[in-house]
Design an enzyme around this catalytic site. Sequence first.
Site, mmCIF file in Angstrom:
data_model
loop_
_atom_site.group_PDB
_atom_site.id
_atom_site.type_symbol
_atom_site.label_atom_id
_atom_site.label_comp_id
_atom_site.label_asym_id
_atom_site.label_seq_id
_atom_site.Cartn_x
_atom_site.Cartn_y
_atom_site.Cartn_z
ATOM 1 N N GLU A 27 -6.083 -0.194 6.391
ATOM 2 C CA GLU A 27 -4.859 -0.174 7.192
ATOM 3 C C GLU A 27 -3.913 0.870 6.605
ATOM 4 O OE1 GLU A 27 -2.930 -3.978 7.710
ATOM 5 O OE2 GLU A 27 -1.283 -3.093 8.861
ATOM 6 N N ASN A 172 -4.029 -6.430 17.510
ATOM 7 C CA ASN A 172 -4.133 -7.147 16.244
ATOM 8 C C ASN A 172 -3.177 -8.331 16.230
ATOM 9 O OD1 ASN A 172 -4.779 -7.315 13.219
ATOM 10 N ND2 ASN A 172 -2.541 -7.147 13.188
ATOM 11 N N GLU A 173 -3.695 -9.512 15.904
ATOM 12 C CA GLU A 173 -2.874 -10.714 15.685
ATOM 13 C C GLU A 173 -1.738 -10.839 16.708
ATOM 14 O OE1 GLU A 173 -1.679 -10.989 11.535
ATOM 15 O OE2 GLU A 173 -3.734 -11.445 10.937
ATOM 16 N N GLU A 292 -10.549 -10.066 9.334
ATOM 17 C CA GLU A 292 -9.715 -10.053 8.115
ATOM 18 C C GLU A 292 -9.998 -11.341 7.367
ATOM 19 O OE1 GLU A 292 -5.519 -9.071 8.286
ATOM 20 O OE2 GLU A 292 -5.856 -7.813 10.062
ATOM 21 N N GLN A 350 -8.243 -5.978 2.128
ATOM 22 C CA GLN A 350 -8.539 -4.663 2.660
ATOM 23 C C GLN A 350 -9.497 -3.971 1.691
ATOM 24 O OE1 GLN A 350 -4.881 -2.645 3.823
ATOM 25 N NE2 GLN A 350 -4.171 -4.412 5.009
HETATM 26 O O1 AHR Z 1 -4.132 -7.358 5.744
HETATM 27 C C1 AHR Z 1 -2.744 -7.475 5.700
HETATM 28 C C2 AHR Z 1 -2.145 -7.969 7.011
HETATM 29 O O2 AHR Z 1 -2.547 -9.293 7.216
HETATM 30 C C3 AHR Z 1 -2.581 -7.266 8.269
HETATM 31 O O3 AHR Z 1 -1.817 -6.154 8.554
HETATM 32 C C4 AHR Z 1 -2.371 -8.309 9.324
HETATM 33 O O4 AHR Z 1 -3.237 -8.145 10.415
HETATM 34 C C5 AHR Z 1 -2.556 -9.615 8.584
HETATM 35 O O5 AHR Z 1 -1.545 -10.519 8.863
#
Ligand code: AHR
Length: 504
Positions: A27, A172-173, A292, A350
């Site tokens: 990211e 995303n989310e 994730e 990550q």
């Molecule tokens: O990985 C860190 C963050 O965690 C990401 O940006 C988000 O998608 C999640 O809440």
Amino acid sequence: MTTASVHLDPAFVVAPVRRRIFGSFVEHMGRCVYTGIYEPGHASADTDGFRGDVLELVRELGVSVVRYPGGNFVSGYRWEDGVGPAADRPVRRDLAWHTLETNAVGIDEFARWARSADVELMYSFNLGTRGVQEALDAHEYMNHDKDTALSDQRRKNGADAPYGVKLFCLGNEMDGPWQTGHKTAHEYGRLAAETARALRSAEPDIQLVACGSSHSSMPTFGAWEAEVLELTYDQVDYISAHAYYEELDGDLGSFLASGVNMDHFIDSVVATADSVGAKLKNPKRIEISFDEWNVWYQTRFANEGAGDDWTVAKPLIEDVYNVADAVVVGGLLISLLRHSDRVGVACLAQLVNVIAPIMTAPDGPAWRQTIFHPFALTSRLASGVVLRVEPQSETYTTARYGEVPLLDATATYDEGTGEVIVFALNRSTDAPLTLASSLTGFGELEVAESWLIGGGDPSVTNDREHPDRVVPTALASVEVADGVLRAELPPVSWCAIRLRATTS
Ligand code: AHR
């Protein structure tokens, strides 16, 4: 000593090992990209500015697919800011992490990095502040061959051949109130369905991931998946799941049982997806993209990503992992393997510096965190099919998950090589466990190699000065005799055991 047993038999198969479950995530956040994978001027940097030492570790980690460019970041991202001459790229505010984004790295650079790292690129579209048109434009830029405005722009920017990206996240989310452009399930489901329909008319065989819940304790968990899938069922292949775990209040026992929560999370999403399929009379099966997952000490980093110090590549959530964290990561990989029939993609979040297996010092070295090891070993060793394994062991009481078995285990079998790999976890905080595993239907097997993380002080970490303080060692006691594998698993430990056809 307590004995725990499993029975391994090649007749009982879950599914083939899915290579895409060994994915990770880059990211534009903190130092994941800038001074993580990318640092022009670093002694190991290539002509694109990508760190060679990091690339080497990424290859060693055995990552198969990398999700990019976010994360919360993507929900305010304009992909076109990151293409074309470097000097013309705008600096923007990133509202997700309150940092400045220089756009020095964009899709062209990242696609080149992915090729050097030998990983598949999984691309996330911004469905927070943007919609169908911008997703189509990004897709045209990446995947259309030539003779259109955006494909010709890509060619002008140095990439003659399209990138051929196959796997895309529709946002995303989007269930999270923190997300820029957060939506209700209905609003998101409609947007995701229309974006997917348009993308598929450009390229029918792409694979699309709809946003599921940000974690299983979201108030909308379950209802969100059901509504989003009712609106998108024909158009998407995957529903996403995200989960982060941490040891809270010194409760190591519950923390070691994190895999129980992941199992339940996956089973619940599968049940929800299948119930939508049944209601729609649709035989298609939606898979899970667990895109994730990791250990993340969110309580330590509560205020990160806020504040008014808009700077570039400000260090964010740089968790330093210990042995217990590595054991938990090994356990979460067992859970993902066990669900290979329904989890087709998973991304350790990550990859570098931000809650990551790989750390870097700007202008300095790169090193492996403890969690690097179970991931690299599982990715390297798991092959063929995942066997259906039902571990039998005593239980212990946890505050978070009730009664939990001391042993967790799974195994893979490769018919081609004849090798069986056993992955096992001893969740006991204070006592060793004897693993006894009957082996039927494989022919005669012997122990070829074993790897252990744990068994000593669970709080030990690696750092810049001591990058190899925690490395896998061999199990002290492991053998196959009379068709039974026996191994002594120390407390708070994860291990992998490679069995091969007897050579003598
Ligand atoms: O990985 C860190 C963050 O965690 C990401 O940006 C988000 O998608 C999640 O809440």
